[in-house]
Design a protein around this motif. Sequence first.
Motif, PDB file in Angstrom:
ATOM      1  N   GLY A 123      35.612 -90.994 -25.638  1.00  0.00           N
ATOM      2  CA  GLY A 123      36.416 -90.956 -26.849  1.00  0.00           C
ATOM      3  C   GLY A 123      37.887 -91.186 -26.590  1.00  0.00           C
ATOM      4  N   ALA A 124      38.346 -90.912 -25.362  1.00  0.00           N
ATOM      5  CA  ALA A 124      39.762 -91.071 -25.024  1.00  0.00           C
ATOM      6  C   ALA A 124      40.104 -92.486 -24.585  1.00  0.00           C
ATOM      7  CB  ALA A 124      40.136 -90.083 -23.924  1.00  0.00           C
ATOM      8  N   VAL A 125      39.116 -93.336 -24.368  1.00  0.00           N
ATOM      9  CA  VAL A 125      39.385 -94.682 -23.836  1.00  0.00           C
ATOM     10  C   VAL A 125      38.757 -95.770 -24.706  1.00  0.00           C
ATOM     11  CG1 VAL A 125      39.668 -93.886 -21.460  1.00  0.00           C
ATOM     12  CG2 VAL A 125      37.370 -94.499 -22.293  1.00  0.00           C
ATOM     13  N   ARG A 126      38.497 -95.469 -25.960  1.00  0.00           N
ATOM     14  CA  ARG A 126      37.834 -96.447 -26.821  1.00  0.00           C
ATOM     15  C   ARG A 126      38.763 -97.602 -27.180  1.00  0.00           C
ATOM     16  NH1 ARG A 126      34.945 -91.657 -30.070  1.00  0.00           N
ATOM     17  NH2 ARG A 126      33.138 -91.459 -28.699  1.00  0.00           N
ATOM     18  N   ARG A 127      38.198 -98.782 -27.205  1.00  0.00           N
ATOM     19  CA  ARG A 127      38.888 -99.992 -27.630  1.00  0.00           C
ATOM     20  C   ARG A 127      37.858-100.913 -28.268  1.00  0.00           C
ATOM     21  NH1 ARG A 127      37.752-103.921 -23.767  1.00  0.00           N
ATOM     22  NH2 ARG A 127      36.998-103.125 -21.754  1.00  0.00           N
ATOM     23  N   TYR A 128      38.339-101.869 -29.027  1.00  0.00           N
ATOM     24  CA  TYR A 128      37.427-102.763 -29.744  1.00  0.00           C
ATOM     25  C   TYR A 128      36.750-103.701 -28.747  1.00  0.00           C
ATOM     26  CZ  TYR A 128      35.748-104.872 -34.071  1.00  0.00           C
ATOM     27  OH  TYR A 128      34.967-105.277 -35.123  1.00  0.00           O
ATOM     28  N   GLN A 129      35.421-103.625 -28.663  1.00  0.00           N
ATOM     29  CA  GLN A 129      34.664-104.454 -27.735  1.00  0.00           C
ATOM     30  C   GLN A 129      33.220-104.556 -28.198  1.00  0.00           C
ATOM     31  OE1 GLN A 129      33.978-102.655 -23.794  1.00  0.00           O
ATOM     32  NE2 GLN A 129      34.885-100.758 -24.581  1.00  0.00           N
ATOM     33  N   SER A 130      32.397-105.224 -27.403  1.00  0.00           N
ATOM     34  CA  SER A 130      30.998-105.470 -27.772  1.00  0.00           C
ATOM     35  C   SER A 130      30.055-104.624 -26.936  1.00  0.00           C
ATOM     36  CB  SER A 130      30.644-106.949 -27.583  1.00  0.00           C
ATOM     37  OG  SER A 130      31.415-107.768 -28.426  1.00  0.00           O
ATOM     38  N   ARG A 131      28.911-104.348 -27.524  1.00  0.00           N
ATOM     39  CA  ARG A 131      27.801-103.712 -26.811  1.00  0.00           C
ATOM     40  C   ARG A 131      26.516-104.381 -27.260  1.00  0.00           C
ATOM     41  NH1 ARG A 131      24.025 -99.376 -26.809  1.00  0.00           N
ATOM     42  NH2 ARG A 131      23.997 -98.359 -24.768  1.00  0.00           N
ATOM     43  N   PHE A 132      25.667-104.787 -26.310  1.00  0.00           N
ATOM     44  CA  PHE A 132      24.453-105.500 -26.696  1.00  0.00           C
ATOM     45  C   PHE A 132      23.239-104.985 -25.934  1.00  0.00           C
ATOM     46  CE2 PHE A 132      26.257-107.922 -23.178  1.00  0.00           C
ATOM     47  CZ  PHE A 132      25.160-108.141 -22.360  1.00  0.00           C
ATOM     48  N   GLY A 133      22.061-105.300 -26.474  1.00  0.00           N
ATOM     49  CA  GLY A 133      20.816-104.915 -25.830  1.00  0.00           C
ATOM     50  C   GLY A 133      19.668-105.752 -26.363  1.00  0.00           C
ATOM     51  N   VAL A 134      18.540-105.695 -25.681  1.00  0.00           N
ATOM     52  CA  VAL A 134      17.357-106.454 -26.064  1.00  0.00           C
ATOM     53  C   VAL A 134      16.122-105.604 -25.799  1.00  0.00           C
ATOM     54  CG1 VAL A 134      17.140-107.551 -23.792  1.00  0.00           C
ATOM     55  CG2 VAL A 134      16.133-108.663 -25.797  1.00  0.00           C
ATOM     56  N   SER A 135      15.102-105.756 -26.647  1.00  0.00           N
ATOM     57  CA  SER A 135      13.849-105.019 -26.449  1.00  0.00           C
ATOM     58  C   SER A 135      12.669-105.890 -26.839  1.00  0.00           C
ATOM     59  CB  SER A 135      13.842-103.720 -27.270  1.00  0.00           C
ATOM     60  OG  SER A 135      14.008-103.984 -28.648  1.00  0.00           O
ATOM     61  N   VAL A 136      11.518-105.536 -26.304  1.00  0.00           N
ATOM     62  CA  VAL A 136      10.251-106.214 -26.569  1.00  0.00           C
ATOM     63  C   VAL A 136       9.281-105.194 -27.140  1.00  0.00           C
ATOM     64  CG1 VAL A 136       8.369-107.566 -25.572  1.00  0.00           C
ATOM     65  CG2 VAL A 136      10.667-107.772 -24.642  1.00  0.00           C
ATOM     66  N   ASN A 137       8.492-105.591 -28.126  1.00  0.00           N
ATOM     67  CA  ASN A 137       7.636-104.677 -28.872  1.00  0.00           C
ATOM     68  C   ASN A 137       6.275-105.343 -29.070  1.00  0.00           C
ATOM     69  OD1 ASN A 137       6.305-103.298 -30.962  1.00  0.00           O
ATOM     70  ND2 ASN A 137       8.166-102.941 -32.137  1.00  0.00           N
TER      71      ASN A 137
ATOM     72  N   LYS B 180     -11.725-102.171 -34.249  1.00  0.00           N
ATOM     73  CA  LYS B 180     -11.298-101.709 -35.561  1.00  0.00           C
ATOM     74  C   LYS B 180     -10.814-100.265 -35.547  1.00  0.00           C
ATOM     75  CE  LYS B 180     -11.865-105.483 -37.852  1.00  0.00           C
ATOM     76  NZ  LYS B 180     -10.664-106.191 -38.375  1.00  0.00           N
ATOM     77  N   THR B 181     -11.124 -99.534 -34.482  1.00  0.00           N
ATOM     78  CA  THR B 181     -10.740 -98.123 -34.419  1.00  0.00           C
ATOM     79  C   THR B 181      -9.813 -97.807 -33.246  1.00  0.00           C
ATOM     80  OG1 THR B 181     -12.742 -97.588 -33.154  1.00  0.00           O
ATOM     81  CG2 THR B 181     -12.866 -97.366 -35.553  1.00  0.00           C
ATOM     82  N   ILE B 182      -9.442 -98.785 -32.444  1.00  0.00           N
ATOM     83  CA  ILE B 182      -8.584 -98.550 -31.277  1.00  0.00           C
ATOM     84  C   ILE B 182      -7.472 -99.583 -31.250  1.00  0.00           C
ATOM     85  CG2 ILE B 182      -8.463 -98.379 -28.760  1.00  0.00           C
ATOM     86  CD1 ILE B 182     -11.437 -97.721 -28.753  1.00  0.00           C
ATOM     87  N   GLY B 183      -6.256 -99.127 -31.047  1.00  0.00           N
ATOM     88  CA  GLY B 183      -5.120-100.021 -30.915  1.00  0.00           C
ATOM     89  C   GLY B 183      -4.203 -99.576 -29.789  1.00  0.00           C
ATOM     90  N   VAL B 184      -3.535-100.526 -29.165  1.00  0.00           N
ATOM     91  CA  VAL B 184      -2.592-100.205 -28.097  1.00  0.00           C
ATOM     92  C   VAL B 184      -1.214-100.746 -28.470  1.00  0.00           C
ATOM     93  CG1 VAL B 184      -4.351-100.160 -26.305  1.00  0.00           C
ATOM     94  CG2 VAL B 184      -3.151-102.299 -26.797  1.00  0.00           C
ATOM     95  N   PHE B 185      -0.189-100.186 -27.849  1.00  0.00           N
ATOM     96  CA  PHE B 185       1.168-100.638 -28.120  1.00  0.00           C
ATOM     97  C   PHE B 185       2.024-100.436 -26.879  1.00  0.00           C
ATOM     98  CE2 PHE B 185       1.056 -96.153 -29.160  1.00  0.00           C
ATOM     99  CZ  PHE B 185       2.241 -95.656 -28.638  1.00  0.00           C
ATOM    100  N   ALA B 186       3.138-101.156 -26.825  1.00  0.00           N
ATOM    101  CA  ALA B 186       4.073-101.021 -25.706  1.00  0.00           C
ATOM    102  C   ALA B 186       5.439-101.536 -26.144  1.00  0.00           C
ATOM    103  CB  ALA B 186       3.584-101.794 -24.483  1.00  0.00           C
ATOM    104  N   ARG B 187       6.476-100.962 -25.564  1.00  0.00           N
ATOM    105  CA  ARG B 187       7.845-101.437 -25.760  1.00  0.00           C
ATOM    106  C   ARG B 187       8.574-101.383 -24.425  1.00  0.00           C
ATOM    107  NH1 ARG B 187       7.734 -98.164 -30.672  1.00  0.00           N
ATOM    108  NH2 ARG B 187       8.175 -99.358 -32.564  1.00  0.00           N
ATOM    109  N   ALA B 188       9.591-102.225 -24.285  1.00  0.00           N
ATOM    110  CA  ALA B 188      10.504-102.165 -23.149  1.00  0.00           C
ATOM    111  C   ALA B 188      11.861-102.623 -23.641  1.00  0.00           C
ATOM    112  CB  ALA B 188      10.025-103.046 -21.999  1.00  0.00           C
ATOM    113  N   GLY B 189      12.930-102.031 -23.107  1.00  0.00           N
ATOM    114  CA  GLY B 189      14.266-102.401 -23.557  1.00  0.00           C
ATOM    115  C   GLY B 189      15.307-102.154 -22.493  1.00  0.00           C
ATOM    116  N   ALA B 190      16.440-102.855 -22.638  1.00  0.00           N
ATOM    117  CA  ALA B 190      17.567-102.697 -21.718  1.00  0.00           C
ATOM    118  C   ALA B 190      18.854-102.990 -22.463  1.00  0.00           C
ATOM    119  CB  ALA B 190      17.430-103.635 -20.516  1.00  0.00           C
TER     120      ALA B 190
END
Length: 456
Positions: free
Chosen positions: A306-320, A327-337
Amino acid sequence: MLRAGKTRRVRQCAALLGASLFVLTGLATSAFADDPPPADPPAASQDWAVHGQLTNIWQYHPEFRSPYEGKNSLDHLEHVNETTDATLYLGLRPWQGAQFWVDPEINQGIAPSGTEGAAGYVNGDGSKVGKIHPYFRIQRAFLRQTFDLGGEATKVDPDQNVLGGSDTANRVVVTVGKFDVTDIFDDNKYAHDARTDFLNWSVIDAGTFDYAADAWGYSFGSAVEWYQGDWTLRGGLFDLSTEPNGKDLTPWFGQFQTLVEVERRFKLAGHDGKLKITGFMSRGRMGTFADAIALGQATSTVPSTGAVRRYQSRFGVSVNLEQEITKTIGVFARAGADQGNVEPYEYADIDDTVQAGVSFSGEKWGRKDDTFAVAGVVNMISKIHQDYLNDGGLGILVGDGKLPHPGPEEIVEAYYSVGVMKGVNVTFDVQGLENPAYNRDRGPVPVLSARLHGQF
């Protein structure tokens, strides 16, 4: 050293994106096992609708090992907590292809440790603004306009913030107003709603998805979705809060976030699946961990972004990914950085995340309204982020005062949802947190939950 670390993390993000695009390309050329089912008959279009929901979550964790604590630590003593919210969904169709929705809501209760203490926090329905007494807010107020571009018509069932009717396969959808970014981005059939499926923040969304939001999870903005065949391209512009994890949004989009998402729908062995890549870039007053550490050392004080804030960018990407197996079983996964050197702004103190899980419909054992599901997630932060916390710095959700023995935050969650009657479910949930807030000195922490959810 910092620049090399930042470059390495950028390359990791690029590699993740490249690998995902490769998978998308492969899926685009895969053969489908089954012919598509016959189209539903055209559905009657609703002109207005009223829906509602009520969710009560009770949570308990016993006393756990904790040689020290900081301002943002999960309280190590035995605790029982409760949160409740009740929402109305009021919708009407002002003209052809348009829907206008307003969602008034009442919130009450305080989540464990005031919604602090773990990067993958344990109550995804618990507002960051907890209060003992009920209070009222308008959480959503938005206009959605659909432009049909042709293709097969499919039936759309009435639902919360959805009027019944039909959509064409090819269309453009524009949404403008106040709503939740995750109403549109990073959706997943099996893990996305703390009111009906998993509770942990880093399971219901990618933990690195630092989406624009006020402290309740909503923002003003707009999104455009282009559906064409098996593909969807989404873009969005949303307002950031005035400061990280803040209650107020920045006037006139003085700080903002842009998003893009690519979705590919496909079939494997005749079963539906989706793969999404979501990227965000936030522009606002943010601090870097290196600057905060340097200032703290120079002034013999605890580092604060909070003491060193300045206007800049922050980015990230994720996969889903979501994939129906049967019909009764489903799987899922995510990854991000994300970048790892700039403070998280809205969601959680997570720089890298990987999750996976499986969901079983109770129809398999004669309980069609029941669901059993289990998921595991590993959350991580960058080395400079670890150094910041070890020097006593605080994040959005974490900060034990020091971090001499950092490690990945590992979480396992399982739930069983019982269909009591139409629209009413009771869910029993258990979470196990290893190294909460990346701290090997504290925990493990078991969290037991019970959830009552009803909707109409």
